[in-house]
Write a protein that holds these residues in place. Structure first.
Motif, PDB file in Angstrom:
ATOM      1  N   ALA A 190      -3.175   5.653  -9.185  1.00 43.91           N
ATOM      2  CA  ALA A 190      -2.698   4.999  -7.971  1.00 43.91           C
ATOM      3  C   ALA A 190      -2.755   3.491  -8.144  1.00 43.91           C
ATOM      4  N   HIS A 192      -2.099   0.438  -5.943  1.00 39.43           N
ATOM      5  CA  HIS A 192      -1.855   0.067  -4.556  1.00 39.43           C
ATOM      6  C   HIS A 192      -1.348  -1.361  -4.417  1.00 39.43           C
ATOM      7  N   ASP A 193      -1.633  -2.205  -5.410  1.00 39.40           N
ATOM      8  CA  ASP A 193      -1.245  -3.612  -5.338  1.00 39.40           C
ATOM      9  C   ASP A 193      -0.393  -3.935  -6.554  1.00 39.40           C
ATOM     10  N   SER A 199      -8.905  -3.586 -10.405  1.00 39.07           N
ATOM     11  CA  SER A 199      -9.110  -2.214  -9.940  1.00 39.07           C
ATOM     12  C   SER A 199     -10.451  -2.119  -9.219  1.00 39.07           C
TER      13      SER A 199
END
Length: 586
Positions: A190, A192-193, A199
């Motif tokens: 994943a 997300h940014d 992380s």
């Protein structure tokens, strides 16, 4: 083939007192035999069987096979620190393996990825017993060949690998919760940014991960120089079998190392490159079936290689050409006496000014010389807009998962990139080597990225990627380039009026058939393969998504109709695609 005895687990102690464990596979014979060594961080029971035959198969061919857990991995003692101990530990292991009971004292090494890297590090101090290595899919320069491409952080693959290694640390610590969370994250990495590659998961569960160092060193510096194999290999020379894949993310490193060794070595240097991604090495990669010839030949090849250089058997290898490249399209292997370096064929970018709006508005025109310099009545600027809210997605290629060639027609229909397509080919076109583009461009940000993808457009209109390259460009306030991410071509190409950038794409070997066309697609992102450039000059460890800019990028082309009004520029050299064309097989 020989019968193989039950596996033994044996240990050695390094020069600083750390126990390293290994599985040893022996043929049932009283003869002294050479040793094949693999050193890996994933648990020795795996033994890289994702791409190689099991060690029992190698042992049955008359070798003592040693599969070792590197320091701090598997059941070996010590603390794991990425590549930090592999030179000394590798040398100690080679010397230990050479003195195993029943050994002839001669050692060869094999393995891919991390197991390929451990071969280079083990060879660095030139242990006498190490006679040959077979490095596969390696990063010779860790910065340019592995962690970053064209100055852009290889986001998805670096993060996924860091999670995998962190999970092994959690397993060794018996941390059930951390292991389960990392395992779940590895199933679906994943991100997300898109602009900040830090992380939070790794900060929490793996604060000592190499990932934190990699993302905070965005330019080539002493950190990378100290860690990279290229620093230590200058005086090393021995027979080497180099193995790569056209869709492997580390193909740049494999070719970089092969070319250096071929130029200076007194020993045979052979190169085999299949149509493979990092793994597995089979006939089907991405959406393409490359036929039975693409099935993995490396195990049998390595036995021939080791028989030649560890047993002194004439296997015929030295009478064969040293280079074997799989030609996609024709789906056959081609042999060369040296790696082809060809005069590139130029295809110039020509446009109606609407290349972002449709795939019939931009053209690749083969021409020996440009119509240069372009005057305002001959040139157009194709403009497209990169939006960090919806960055151009990754589809296939070498820098994402899954890798390989995929149908990307829907991607080329997006308007946040530009496409240029040639006329259908009248004859097959054979390409071998690195594809390059020279782009005269401009942007309204002090930092921006360019992704270049070359594809085959089939007669039915489907589009399949062939090769891809990526570049981070940084400019000062005047618009002049101050940094381009290509470590191997650091010379600035600056102009106050525009940015003249060079992008080297992934090497390839392919036959494009008559009737198909060639397409070049340019965009400002390729996410999540690479971290998105926020446009404000910040790097992936410090960027903030809220500050990410919408970036307008212009590509200077020849105008297809000089009388048509468009966004015209002062005199410029036209942008072009350079294809490494070779003659067809006779």
């Amino acid at each position: 083939m020989l019968t193989v005895r039950p596996k033994e687990t044996v240990s050695m102690v390094t020069r600083d007192g750390v126990r390293l464990d290994a599985d040893v596979y022996r043929p049932d014979t009283t003869d002294d035999l050479p040793v094949l060594l693999m050193r890996q961080p994933y648990g020795r029971a795996i033994a890289s069987t994702v791409v190689y035959a099991h060690p029992i198969w190698y042992a049955a061919h008359g070798y003592i096979v040693v599969i070792q857990d590197v320091r701090g991995r598997g059941s070996s003692e010590g603390e794991f620190s990425l590549f930090a101990h592999e030179i000394e530990d590798g040398e100690d292991t080679v010397n230990w393996a050479a003195n195993l009971p029943g050994s002839t004292g001669q050692v060869g090494m094999y393995g891919f990825s991390y197991q390929g890297m451990t071969q280079l590090y083990a060879a660095a101090n030139k242990p006498i017993a190490l006679k040959t290595i077979c490095p596969s899919m390696i990063g010779y320069d860790l910065y340019a060949d592995w962690a970053y491409e064209g100055g852009a952080f290889c986001y998805q693959l670096n993060l996924g690998w860091a999670i995998q290694l962190a999970a092994e640390t959690a397993r060794r610590q018996g941390n059930v919760e951390a292991y389960q969370r990392l395992y779940a994250a590895s199933r679906n990495v994943a991100i997300h940014d898109p602009v900040c590659a830090q992380s939070e998961l790794l900060k929490e569960l793996a604060p000592d991960s190499f990932y934190h160092d990699w993302v905070t060193h965005p330019k080539p510096d002493d950190y990378w120089d100290q860690l990279s194999p290229c620093r230590y290999m200058q005086a090393v020379d021995m027979p080497m079998l180099h193995i790569g894949g056209w869709f492997d993310t580390y193909m740049r490193g494999t070719l970089h190392f092969y070319q250096e060794m071929a130029d200076r070595s007194a020993f045979p240097q052979h190169l085999w490159v299949g149509p493979w991604a990092h793994l597995p090495w089979g006939r089907k990669v991405g959406a393409i079936d490359y036929g039975t010839e693409a099935s993995n030949p490396i195990d049998r090849l390595q036995i021939r290689w080791f028989d030649q250089f560890l047993k002194g058997i004439d296997t015929g290898l030295l009478a064969e050409p040293p280079i074997h490249l799989f030609e996609m399209g024709s789906h056959q292997w081609r042999s060369f006496d040296r790696y082809p370096t060809n005069h590139a064929k130029s295809y110039y970018l020509v446009t109606t000014g609407l290349a972002a709006m449709g795939d019939r508005e931009g053209f690749l025109v083969e021409r020996t010389e440009p119509q240069s310099p372009l005057n305002p009545s001959q040139s157009f600027v194709d403009v497209f807009v990169h939006d960090p809210w919806r960055p151009m997605p990754s589809v296939g290629g070498h820098a994402t998962m899954p890798a390989g060639s995929f149908e990307r027609g829907a991607i080329d229909c997006r308007t946040d990139g530009v496409t240029y397509t040639s006329a259908p080919l009248s004859d097959p076109l054979h390409l071998v080597g690195s594809v390059k583009v020279e782009i005269d461009c401009m942007a309204d940000a002090i930092s921006f990225d360019l992704c270049a993808v070359v594809s085959e457009v089939k007669p039915n209109g489907s589009v399949f990627n062939i090769s891809q390259g990526y570049l981070r460009v940084e400019a000062d306030e005047s618009g002049s380039i101050v940094f381009m991410g290509d470590r191997n071509d650091p010379t600035p190409h600056a102009s106050p009026a525009a940015q003249w950038v060079h992008i080297t794409l992934q090497p390839t070997c392919i036959q494009i058939p008559a009737g198909s066309a060639i397409r070049l697609t340019l965009s400002g992102a390729c996410f999540p393969a690479y971290a998105v450039n926020p446009g404000d000059g910040s790097y992936p460890h410090q960027a903030q998504l809220i500050n990410a800019k919408v970036i307008t990028i212009g590509i200077v082309c020849e105008g297809s109709n000089p009388t048509t009004e468009g966004d015209r520029t002062a005199s410029h050299r036209p942008s072009r695609l350079l294809l490494p064309v070779i003659p067809p097989v006779k």
